[in-house]
Design a protein around this motif. Structure first.
Motif, PDB file in Angstrom:
ATOM      1  N   VAL A 192       0.903  -1.199   0.001  1.00 44.29           N
ATOM      2  CA  VAL A 192      -0.089   0.015   0.026  1.00 44.29           C
ATOM      3  C   VAL A 192       0.950   1.090  -0.131  1.00 44.29           C
ATOM      4  O   VAL A 192       0.628   1.990  -0.714  1.00 44.29           O
ATOM      5  CB  VAL A 192      -0.812  -0.083   1.097  1.00 44.29           C
ATOM      6  CG1 VAL A 192      -1.807   1.188   1.236  1.00 44.29           C
ATOM      7  CG2 VAL A 192      -2.023  -1.091   1.293  1.00 44.29           C
ATOM      8  N   GLN A 198       1.157   4.289  -2.874  1.00 44.59           N
ATOM      9  CA  GLN A 198       0.695   5.711  -2.722  1.00 44.59           C
ATOM     10  C   GLN A 198       1.946   6.564  -2.461  1.00 44.59           C
ATOM     11  O   GLN A 198       1.577   7.763  -2.681  1.00 44.59           O
ATOM     12  CB  GLN A 198       0.020   5.715  -1.298  1.00 44.59           C
ATOM     13  CG  GLN A 198      -1.166   4.652  -1.242  1.00 44.59           C
ATOM     14  CD  GLN A 198      -2.275   5.227  -2.346  1.00 44.59           C
ATOM     15  OE1 GLN A 198      -2.432   6.431  -2.732  1.00 44.59           O
ATOM     16  NE2 GLN A 198      -2.724   4.156  -3.189  1.00 44.59           N
ATOM     17  N   ARG A 199       3.115   6.113  -2.554  1.00 43.47           N
ATOM     18  CA  ARG A 199       4.223   6.908  -2.290  1.00 43.47           C
ATOM     19  C   ARG A 199       4.331   8.179  -3.455  1.00 43.47           C
ATOM     20  O   ARG A 199       4.521   9.152  -3.476  1.00 43.47           O
ATOM     21  CB  ARG A 199       5.622   6.237  -2.007  1.00 43.47           C
ATOM     22  CG  ARG A 199       6.672   7.139  -1.813  1.00 43.47           C
ATOM     23  CD  ARG A 199       7.960   6.204  -1.455  1.00 43.47           C
ATOM     24  NE  ARG A 199       7.703   5.825  -0.168  1.00 43.47           N
ATOM     25  CZ  ARG A 199       7.577   4.218   0.097  1.00 43.47           C
ATOM     26  NH1 ARG A 199       7.644   3.618  -0.949  1.00 43.47           N
ATOM     27  NH2 ARG A 199       7.363   3.917   1.441  1.00 43.47           N
ATOM     28  N   GLU A 246       2.084   9.438  -5.218  1.00 44.53           N
ATOM     29  CA  GLU A 246       1.029  10.310  -4.943  1.00 44.53           C
ATOM     30  C   GLU A 246       1.307  11.580  -4.104  1.00 44.53           C
ATOM     31  O   GLU A 246       1.327  12.722  -4.179  1.00 44.53           O
ATOM     32  CB  GLU A 246      -0.272   9.802  -4.755  1.00 44.53           C
ATOM     33  CG  GLU A 246      -1.749  10.744  -4.620  1.00 44.53           C
ATOM     34  CD  GLU A 246      -2.626   9.980  -4.087  1.00 44.53           C
ATOM     35  OE1 GLU A 246      -3.749  10.734  -3.564  1.00 44.53           O
ATOM     36  OE2 GLU A 246      -2.806   8.781  -4.074  1.00 44.53           O
ATOM     37  N   THR A 300      -5.539   1.839   2.159  1.00 48.41           N
ATOM     38  CA  THR A 300      -5.328   2.989   1.022  1.00 48.41           C
ATOM     39  C   THR A 300      -6.004   4.088   1.248  1.00 48.41           C
ATOM     40  O   THR A 300      -5.600   5.035   0.767  1.00 48.41           O
ATOM     41  CB  THR A 300      -5.824   2.010  -0.425  1.00 48.41           C
ATOM     42  OG1 THR A 300      -4.869   0.840  -0.720  1.00 48.41           O
ATOM     43  CG2 THR A 300      -5.469   3.099  -1.504  1.00 48.41           C
ATOM     44  N   ASN A 301      -6.963   3.846   1.738  1.00 51.23           N
ATOM     45  CA  ASN A 301      -8.095   4.951   1.787  1.00 51.23           C
ATOM     46  C   ASN A 301      -7.591   5.763   3.077  1.00 51.23           C
ATOM     47  O   ASN A 301      -7.526   7.160   2.857  1.00 51.23           O
ATOM     48  CB  ASN A 301      -9.486   4.433   2.477  1.00 51.23           C
ATOM     49  CG  ASN A 301     -10.685   5.546   2.328  1.00 51.23           C
ATOM     50  OD1 ASN A 301     -10.565   6.488   3.448  1.00 51.23           O
ATOM     51  ND2 ASN A 301     -11.734   5.456   1.570  1.00 51.23           N
ATOM     52  N   VAL A 310      -4.296   6.193   3.799  1.00 46.95           N
ATOM     53  CA  VAL A 310      -3.287   6.965   3.389  1.00 46.95           C
ATOM     54  C   VAL A 310      -3.421   7.855   2.297  1.00 46.95           C
ATOM     55  O   VAL A 310      -3.170   9.010   2.643  1.00 46.95           O
ATOM     56  CB  VAL A 310      -2.334   5.670   2.697  1.00 46.95           C
ATOM     57  CG1 VAL A 310      -1.125   6.499   2.030  1.00 46.95           C
ATOM     58  CG2 VAL A 310      -1.554   5.087   3.772  1.00 46.95           C
ATOM     59  N   THR A 311      -4.402   7.613   1.721  1.00 50.02           N
ATOM     60  CA  THR A 311      -5.068   8.671   0.510  1.00 50.02           C
ATOM     61  C   THR A 311      -5.554  10.028   1.461  1.00 50.02           C
ATOM     62  O   THR A 311      -5.176  10.996   1.084  1.00 50.02           O
ATOM     63  CB  THR A 311      -5.884   8.041  -0.233  1.00 50.02           C
ATOM     64  OG1 THR A 311      -5.416   6.983  -1.103  1.00 50.02           O
ATOM     65  CG2 THR A 311      -6.491   9.236  -1.348  1.00 50.02           C
TER      66      THR A 311
END
Length: 238
Positions: free
Chosen positions: A84, A88-89, A91, A122-123, A125-126
């Motif tokens: 994950v 996401q990194r 972004e 994911t949610n 971290v986003t």
């Protein structure tokens, strides 16, 4: 019945804005077809937002009705979190933020649905990336009394104390101009609850927030070798 009518009202309100945007852009295109190159990215973004909202609505109603079959299998939480963070990194870096995976441990096994846990983390971290202007996000992991505690700490805007009791409610958004459907944290809580887990948040305005998800360790599950891929199971939702 009242809760359902409120839910429908919120959903309709959330859909109304992108639909209005879509109609406005189509009207402008009819008037000035030559502006298509600049209008097209906006049209695609609006369509994508409506798609995400509808998918979130379907996910929530399926979860509430027990129509989603959560498949529990032993999986390595360390590997899953690393995946994950790696995804996401870019972004985070695009916003000038650091995303640190501060976990140095052997495999930590939990019994869970891998796809759904990826959705949860994911949610979170986003969200942390969206609400952080400078600094960064750290993903860390602790094991206490037979439970794994995943901390997602950011240096973002923080959440005022009056908002904290409500942030897991459907459509509740602290800042209205941050992208999202307002259903993310509500879905996250539902999925964590289905895993017999807990989610908590601590926050101070201007000093960031920390979301903590705790999950029971898999009973007697043997640790996977360090280089084994995570055992991620397809939840059957394409």
């Amino acid at each position: 019945a009242l809760q359902m009518s409120q839910f429908v009202a919120h959903a309709s309100h959330e859909l109304r804005t992108p639909i209005t945007n879509l109609k406005t852009r189509l009207y402008l295109l009819r008037k000035r077809p030559e502006t298509l190159p600049e209008q097209l990215p906006v049209l695609e973004e609006v369509a994508e937002r409506m798609k995400r909202l509808v998918e979130d609505l379907l996910d929530r109603t399926r979860l509430e009705r027990g129509l989603i079959n959560v498949r529990f299998q032993p999986l390595d939480l360390v590997n899953l979190l690393r995946r994950v963070a790696d995804l996401q990194r870019p972004e985070a870096e695009q916003k000038g933020l650091t995303l640190t995976f501060a976990v140095d441990s052997p495999p930590i096994m939990v019994s869970a649905d891998g796809e759904r846990l990826i959705q949860v983390f994911t949610n979170l971290v986003t969200n942390a990336i969206n609400y952080t202007v400078k600094g960064g996000i750290t993903v860390s992991l602790r094991v206490i009394d037979g439970r794994a505690h995943v901390d997602i700490q950011d240096s973002g805007v923080g959440i005022a104390s009056e908002h904290l009791p409500h942030i897991f409610e459907p459509f509740y958004r602290v800042v209205s101009d941050v992208a999202g459907t307002g259903l993310g944290l509500s879905l996250v809580q539902q999925i964590v609850t289905l895993h017999n887990g807990e989610i908590q948040v601590t926050s101070q305005p201007g000093k960031g927030s920390c979301f903590t998800v705790s999950l029971q360790l898999a009973p007697g599950a043997a640790a996977l070798p360090e280089d084994d891929p995570p055992n991620v199971v397809d939840s059957g939702l394409g």
